[in-house]
Design a protein around this motif. Structure first.
Motif, mmCIF file in Angstrom:
data_model
loop_
_atom_site.group_PDB
_atom_site.id
_atom_site.type_symbol
_atom_site.label_atom_id
_atom_site.label_comp_id
_atom_site.label_asym_id
_atom_site.label_seq_id
_atom_site.Cartn_x
_atom_site.Cartn_y
_atom_site.Cartn_z
ATOM 1 N N LEU A 109 0.466 -1.490 0.096
ATOM 2 C CA LEU A 109 -0.013 -0.264 0.232
ATOM 3 C C LEU A 109 0.740 0.972 0.008
ATOM 4 N N ASN B 286 1.017 3.567 -3.090
ATOM 5 C CA ASN B 286 0.587 5.219 -2.601
ATOM 6 C C ASN B 286 1.470 6.680 -3.215
ATOM 7 N N GLU C 194 -5.871 -1.636 2.374
ATOM 8 C CA GLU C 194 -6.192 -0.417 3.079
ATOM 9 C C GLU C 194 -7.018 -0.358 4.080
#
Length: 779
Positions: free
Chosen positions: A531, A535, A768
């Motif tokens: 993640l 990002n 998430e």
């Protein structure tokens, strides 16, 4: 009984415990006869074995499942005591699990003695009645073959088995039953004295009673009490009140009364064993815990809501549950002495409950057990404490504990006085030792056939190590690869260590075992890192990790030495793919394996799709043709199916013919090492294969099934996006279905599809959500 082996078992008493014991015997692949009384009013010709038969049907529906497979259920045969007792003559071990009444048990024993074979063992699952009372007045032939085998509930999942032999019990018979329970039923045997409550319940009941009474006296909220009794001491987060709800409040008065009746007058338990009107009222109103309307905690579903509530110990009224006040716990950290000394009710509660529980434990040697190891093992295995009481005393300091007890005018057990400022456990010359009653230290001796990595760590250094994994020499030319990350998750460091391991083992060893002693084999790839990379749009780094995983896993599969995966607990995603690329699997019975990537919006990309396609395409697994195997794999992977046991993993072809199952967790490494050595002679790596895939028409068929689920509300919008990518991989994409696909072609599709899905907002939201809640997002 052939050559001393136990090949058939009878269990008499088909209640929760008796049926659970029968289920675990069946899980071991051993036929079992389950008997109970004839139901009241059963007419001639009716189902006189209805109680046992109903119990078996209940086993199939209970969650968590007592049975490891449907096959196991077929090994349990129902019967009744009136018509079928003579059939215990077929059995090598007869387990009595009837109501805790001495008169009923002894009457049954007389019937058992008349029907059993002379060499058959008989045991009681009693938790409250002393052995010498059970056999009083019974013939010597019965006493010679009788012992207590106290299982803990649920028998499939709780590893502890307390074994009590009587003065007349044949040691060979006790050893035979213990060996069977260890090797076949997966139990860790703790030998107890014939004393009240044996070990785990004697100490555990004292601890629970202290926890409840002292919280009431101190006016502590149950959330705070459970927080104190949980993490600081390495005890499950249920603490005291959550555990009481789990066990059942209605059992507390009966267990307490039984202990109070059998314990000597001077025992410290009597000071805690007082009537608690609140608990009596809760039981009367049906608030008996999780099996009732609720207990100390409940879920209030009034008016369609779902509000977790807790009982106020002062008023007896329910209120919305509050977060525990953990400030004192944070300040103390792992320093138990600081927690005991903390001002206010939290520190006082910690001391009154755990300080005194530790002292009580020290007083149980030698009354309840010959040594401290048995006490610690009983609490670790029976109550899931991370450390036993004597290991906790070492953290506090025995001398400090004695000083505090004396300052309060409390009785100090002789063992605490004897040890002084020394520790109960020490490591000497790489061996774990314990303090004995003779004042000397003695080696902790493992049962024959047990190898533990924790022992190897004490006496050696890793052959290879980085921040995420280690490689150990476990003897006889076998190396053991151990992942050491949180949850044994997989990242670039794990892959780097595994890559270096493959090269090192090829040069210096005969075989490799992949194993660890964590709670889980591996929960899969580190989603947090993925993640983070997503990002910051570090797509190249993500693709590099996927490609590296494919390369390393491929090298593992085709290495010039045998590789044995030895999982226990969860083996998910990349962890499952490790097993799929091993030559053989030696699985603990409690292995929960599956490719779960679709749950976070991705597809397996370290060769998982490819390996399952190869296995389900093998002759004889499914009807001939290019479609059955991809359709089967699509069904399993798109739904993120996880096996509920090693037996189910075999049904999913995560385990294959020749792969084996170990029932006892402590024997897993030794069994895996032995399996690896078996494969050494004449070993050749597996050949690369081609797979016949159905192409675009096959993808269309898979997507039609997915869209059907979507129309029924079973599949979400993003499920369809993920299913489309998975179907692309499993069908071979746009490839010509008349040309078999090479393994590298499927790997390319895995990699491309993974990267395509990783860029979608729906997948990023799923990752998430999983990291924040531990649960899948249905978007």
């Amino acid at each position: 009984m052939t050559n001393g082996k136990i090949e058939k078992v009878a269990v008499i008493g088909a209640g929760v415990m008796g049926a659970g014991i029968a289920a675990q015997v069946a899980n071991a692949g051993v036929p079992v006869l389950l008997l109970d009384i004839v139901p009241a009013g059963a007419a001639e010709g009716g189902d006189r074995s209805a109680i046992a038969r109903t119990a078996i049907e209940r086993l199939k529906k209970t969650d968590p499942a007592p049975l490891m497979s449907e096959k196991a259920a077929r090994l349990i045969e129902p019967g009744n005591i009136d018509d079928d007792l003579a059939r215990i003559g077929e059995c090598d071990w007869i387990v009595e699990a009837v109501i805790e009444r001495l008169d009923i048990k002894q009457a049954l024993y007389a019937k058992i003695e008349a029907a059993r074979r002379p060499d058959a063992a008989v045991s009681s699952n009693t938790s409250t009645i002393p052995l010498h009372d059970l056999v009083a007045g019974l013939p010597e032939t019965f006493r010679l073959n009788f012992l207590i085998t106290h299982f803990f509930n649920p028998p499939r999942y709780m590893r502890l088995l307390e074994v009590v032999a009587g003065a007349d019990t044949d040691p060979a018979q006790a050893a035979r039953v213990s060996r069977f329970a260890d090797e076949r039923l997966g139990k860790s045997i703790v030998r107890c004295k014939d004393s009240p409550g044996f070990i785990a319940n004697r100490l555990g009941v004292y601890w629970i009673q202290a926890g409840v009474v002292e919280a009431i006296d101190l006016g502590l909220a149950i959330e705070d009490a459970d927080a104190v009794m949980g993490r600081p001491f390495g005890i499950p987060k249920t603490g005291v009140f959550g555990l009481a709800d789990l066990v059942g409040l209605d059992l507390m008065p009966h267990i307490n009364a039984s202990l109070a009746k059998s314990l000597p007058p001077a025992d410290a338990f009597h000071a805690l064993n007082r009537d608690l009107p609140l608990i009596g009222r809760m039981i009367a109103e049906g608030y008996t815990g999780r099996k009732g309307k609720g207990g100390f905690y409940r879920l209030n579903t009034a008016n369609g809501g779902r509000v977790k509530e807790s009982i106020d110990l002062a008023t007896g009224a329910y209120r919305p549950s509050a977060r525990a006040d953990t400030e004192t716990l944070k300040e103390a950290g792992r320093d138990l002495r600081a927690l005991f000394n903390a001002p206010g009710p939290v520190g006082e509660y910690a001391w009154r409950v755990m300080g005194r529980t530790l002292a009580y434990a020290a007083g149980l040697v030698p009354e309840a057990a010959d040594d401290i190891v048995a006490i610690d093992d009983a609490m670790r295995l029976g109550y899931n404490w991370k450390e036993g009481p004597f290991a906790l005393i070492d953290r506090v300091g025995a001398a400090w504990l004695v000083e505090r007890l004396k300052a309060e005018g409390a009785t100090v057990p002789p063992l605490l006085e004897q040890i002084g400022d020394r520790k109960f456990y020490r490591v000497e010359n790489g061996r774990l030792q314990f303090f004995g009653l003779d004042g000397d230290y003695h080696d902790v001796v493992r049962p024959e056939g047990v190898i533990l990595l924790e022992d190897i760590r004490r006496r050696s250094q890793p052959v290879l190590k980085n921040g995420a994994a280690s490689l150990w020499d476990i003897g006889d030319g076998v190396a053991c690869f151990e992942i050491t990350t949180r949850g044994n998750s997989l990242d670039d460091q794990v892959l780097d260590a595994l890559d270096r391991t493959i090269k090192l083992v090829a040069r210096d060893y005969k075989a490799l075992v992949i194993y660890n002693e964590g709670r889980h084999f591996s929960v899969g790839a580190n989603l947090g890192l993925a993640l983070f990379a997503a990002n910051i749009a570090a797509w190249g780094e993500i693709e590099k990790l996927v490609a590296t995983g494919q390369k390393v896993y491929g090298a593992l599969k085709h290495a010039p030495f045998p590789v044995v995966g030895a999982p226990s607990g969860m083996a998910l995603g990349g962890g499952c793919e490790l097993l799929l690329h091993s030559d053989a699997v030696q699985a603990h019975a409690e292995t929960y394996a599956g490719l779960v990537e679709c749950g976070v919006g991705l597809v397996p990309a370290w060769g998982g799709c490819k390996e399952l396609l190869v296995r389900w395409s093998a002759p004889g697994k499914l009807p001939h043709g290019p479609m059955p195997a991809p359709a089967k794999v699509f069904e399993m992977v798109s739904t993120a199916t996880v096996s509920k046991s090693a037996a189910e993993a075999r049904d999913m072809l995560i385990l294959r013919e020749g792969d084996r199952v170990t029932m006892n967790r402590d024997r897993l490494l030794a069994d895996a090492k032995a399996r690896a050595l078996e494969l050494v002679e004449g070993y050749t790596p597996p050949e690369r294969v081609e797979i016949v895939l159905p192409g675009p028409s096959g993808k269309l068929a898979m997507m039609m099934a997915a869209q059907g689920f979507h129309k029924r509300g079973i599949a979400t919008d993003h499920d369809l996006v993920v299913a489309d990518g998975l179907a692309d991989v499993l069908s071979g994409g746009d490839a010509d279905p008349t040309v078999p696909a090479a393994e590298k072609d499927v790997l390319r599709l895995e990699r491309e599809t993974f990267m395509r899905l990783a860029r979608t907002p729906g997948t990023l939201a799923r990752i998430e959500h999983m990291l924040l809640t531990g649960k899948p997002l249905r978007n």
